[in-house]
Design a protein around this motif. Structure first.
Motif, PDB file in Angstrom:
ATOM      1  N   THR A   1       0.824  -1.193   0.000  1.00  0.00           N
ATOM      2  CA  THR A   1       0.000   0.000   0.000  1.00  0.00           C
ATOM      3  C   THR A   1       0.863   1.250   0.000  1.00  0.00           C
ATOM      4  O   THR A   1       1.945   1.276   0.591  1.00  0.00           O
ATOM      5  CB  THR A   1      -0.951   0.033   1.215  1.00  0.00           C
ATOM      6  OG1 THR A   1      -1.753   1.222   1.162  1.00  0.00           O
ATOM      7  CG2 THR A   1      -0.187   0.015   2.539  1.00  0.00           C
ATOM      8  N   ASP A   2       0.373   2.263  -0.696  1.00  0.00           N
ATOM      9  CA  ASP A   2       0.926   3.605  -0.574  1.00  0.00           C
ATOM     10  C   ASP A   2       0.515   4.162   0.787  1.00  0.00           C
ATOM     11  O   ASP A   2      -0.266   3.534   1.526  1.00  0.00           O
ATOM     12  CB  ASP A   2       0.367   4.449  -1.725  1.00  0.00           C
ATOM     13  CG  ASP A   2       0.794   5.899  -1.658  1.00  0.00           C
ATOM     14  OD1 ASP A   2       2.010   6.161  -1.517  1.00  0.00           O
ATOM     15  OD2 ASP A   2      -0.077   6.779  -1.735  1.00  0.00           O
ATOM     16  N   ILE A   3       1.011   5.346   1.146  1.00  0.00           N
ATOM     17  CA  ILE A   3       0.656   5.940   2.441  1.00  0.00           C
ATOM     18  C   ILE A   3      -0.257   7.152   2.266  1.00  0.00           C
ATOM     19  O   ILE A   3      -1.422   7.115   2.646  1.00  0.00           O
ATOM     20  CB  ILE A   3       1.923   6.306   3.240  1.00  0.00           C
ATOM     21  CG1 ILE A   3       2.673   5.027   3.646  1.00  0.00           C
ATOM     22  CG2 ILE A   3       1.561   7.125   4.481  1.00  0.00           C
ATOM     23  CD1 ILE A   3       3.942   5.267   4.436  1.00  0.00           C
TER      24      ILE A   3
ATOM     25  N   TYR B   1       4.480  -0.857   3.249  1.00  0.00           N
ATOM     26  CA  TYR B   1       4.119   0.508   2.892  1.00  0.00           C
ATOM     27  C   TYR B   1       5.192   1.053   1.954  1.00  0.00           C
ATOM     28  O   TYR B   1       6.333   1.285   2.377  1.00  0.00           O
ATOM     29  CB  TYR B   1       4.029   1.377   4.147  1.00  0.00           C
ATOM     30  CG  TYR B   1       3.081   0.854   5.208  1.00  0.00           C
ATOM     31  CD1 TYR B   1       1.761   1.292   5.275  1.00  0.00           C
ATOM     32  CD2 TYR B   1       3.519  -0.077   6.154  1.00  0.00           C
ATOM     33  CE1 TYR B   1       0.897   0.826   6.256  1.00  0.00           C
ATOM     34  CE2 TYR B   1       2.658  -0.554   7.133  1.00  0.00           C
ATOM     35  CZ  TYR B   1       1.352  -0.101   7.185  1.00  0.00           C
ATOM     36  OH  TYR B   1       0.502  -0.575   8.156  1.00  0.00           O
TER      37      TYR B   1
ATOM     38  N   THR C   1       6.265   4.105  -0.192  1.00  0.00           N
ATOM     39  CA  THR C   1       5.940   5.519  -0.236  1.00  0.00           C
ATOM     40  C   THR C   1       7.064   6.306  -0.877  1.00  0.00           C
ATOM     41  O   THR C   1       8.237   5.898  -0.801  1.00  0.00           O
ATOM     42  CB  THR C   1       5.699   6.053   1.196  1.00  0.00           C
ATOM     43  OG1 THR C   1       5.511   7.472   1.164  1.00  0.00           O
ATOM     44  CG2 THR C   1       6.880   5.742   2.113  1.00  0.00           C
TER      45      THR C   1
ATOM     46  N   LEU D   1       2.349   6.142  11.574  1.00  0.00           N
ATOM     47  CA  LEU D   1       1.615   4.901  11.319  1.00  0.00           C
ATOM     48  C   LEU D   1       1.261   4.185  12.615  1.00  0.00           C
ATOM     49  O   LEU D   1       0.140   3.684  12.788  1.00  0.00           O
ATOM     50  CB  LEU D   1       2.431   3.985  10.406  1.00  0.00           C
ATOM     51  CG  LEU D   1       2.596   4.444   8.958  1.00  0.00           C
ATOM     52  CD1 LEU D   1       3.637   3.588   8.240  1.00  0.00           C
ATOM     53  CD2 LEU D   1       1.264   4.391   8.204  1.00  0.00           C
TER      54      LEU D   1
ATOM     55  N   VAL E   1       8.478  -0.448   5.804  1.00  0.00           N
ATOM     56  CA  VAL E   1       8.279   0.851   5.171  1.00  0.00           C
ATOM     57  C   VAL E   1       9.413   1.076   4.175  1.00  0.00           C
ATOM     58  O   VAL E   1      10.587   1.151   4.573  1.00  0.00           O
ATOM     59  CB  VAL E   1       8.227   1.991   6.211  1.00  0.00           C
ATOM     60  CG1 VAL E   1       8.108   3.346   5.519  1.00  0.00           C
ATOM     61  CG2 VAL E   1       7.041   1.782   7.155  1.00  0.00           C
TER      62      VAL E   1
END
Length: 286
Positions: free
Chosen positions: A112-114, A181, A183, A197, A211
């Motif tokens: 997922t993107d942030i 994540y 990003t 987060l 991340v």
């Protein structure tokens, strides 16, 4: 920079909207025989320089029930993708050219993107509207000020979770699925991002591993393909979430037709393996 809570922008900017708003008079309507006659993009010079062309987009993101509904719809579809991906060992949500051979028992992952996917960073855009960067500045100085204000915003670690995001990712983590994540926040913003987060109650077992930030010099450029491949070398990805075409594919900085072709190439994946979240405020479409 003091954080502007979600929705708090409305009262402050409505005055701007009232001053900036104009009404347009149109001629008597006439039938349109050919839909191609409808221009998709205004002709050159048709758009005047508005007081702030991001005003409505930010207000919509912060206050519209439709925005909330689209986000919840997206996470509901993501949950369905998780179930389908768990049941089908051939399922892989990475782009075809980024997939690696994996054993049948490879661990499962979500990518997922942030920003504007799981965290609401619209207060940063609201702050820029209320306190804009001087347009008379040289571009390099304007960018420097923008970058510093973004760093200050990230450092506050106060972005709120978007509707449905924390519940979805927590439920996936409870099923043993690893959350990554990816990003384009940079390495120097990583620790503050992880703090945010965690404060927003997202599953994050390891800031270092889970991340994946941007660092051009270290081979982690703006395009996210290399980082997606890193995850895909060890995990079978069941769903990807983002608010920008680059959260799913490389090669997005072409013409409008080229970008549309990229979308068409994966037509059946949208809403199935790939979940696009609404963000009219900014993105590669600009």
């Amino acid at each position: 920079m003091h954080m502007i809570q979600r929705g708090a922008l409305l009262a402050a900017v409505l005055v701007v909207a009232a001053c900036a708003g104009t009404t347009q008079k149109t001629d008597t309507a006439k039938p349109i025989d050919d839909l191609s006659d409808i221009p998709r993009v205004p002709p050159p010079g048709a758009l005047k320089d508005p007081v702030n062309d991001n005003l409505n987009a930010t207000l919509w993101s912060q206050t519209a029930a439709e925005s909330q509904a689209l986000l919840l719809q997206g996470f509901n579809r993501a949950a369905a993708a998780v179930a389908a991906g768990k049941a089908d060992p051939t399922w892989n949500a990475l782009p075809r050219d980024e997939q690696s051979p994996l054993p049948a028992d490879a661990p499962l992952a979500i990518i997922t993107d942030i920003d504007e996917t799981v965290l609401d960073s619209s207060p940063f855009n609201a702050d820029l509207i209320q306190k804009p960067i001087d347009k008379a500045l040289p571009p390099a100085e304007a960018k420097k000020q923008f970058d510093q204000r973004w760093i200050d915003w990230v450092a506050e670690s106060e972005a709120l979770p978007l509707p449905g995001s924390a519940a979805f990712l927590k439920a996936a983590a409870d099923q043993g699925i690893d959350i990554f994540y990816i990003t384009n926040r940079k390495d120097e913003e990583k620790q503050d991002t992880c703090n945010n987060l965690l404060l927003a109650r997202f599953p994050l077992p390891s800031c270092e591993k889970n991340v994946l930030t941007r660092n051009d010099a270290a081979g982690r450029p703006k395009e996210k393909g290399s980082r997606r491949k890193q995850v895909g070398s060890t995990h079978r990805v069941v769903v990807m979430l983002g608010d920008n075409l680059g959260d799913f594919l490389n090669g997005i900085y072409g013409t409008r037709d080229a970008r549309a072709s990229l979308v068409d190439d994966y037509a059946s994946w949208w809403g199935e393996r790939w979940i696009m979240m609404p963000n009219p405020m900014y993105g590669s479409w600009e």
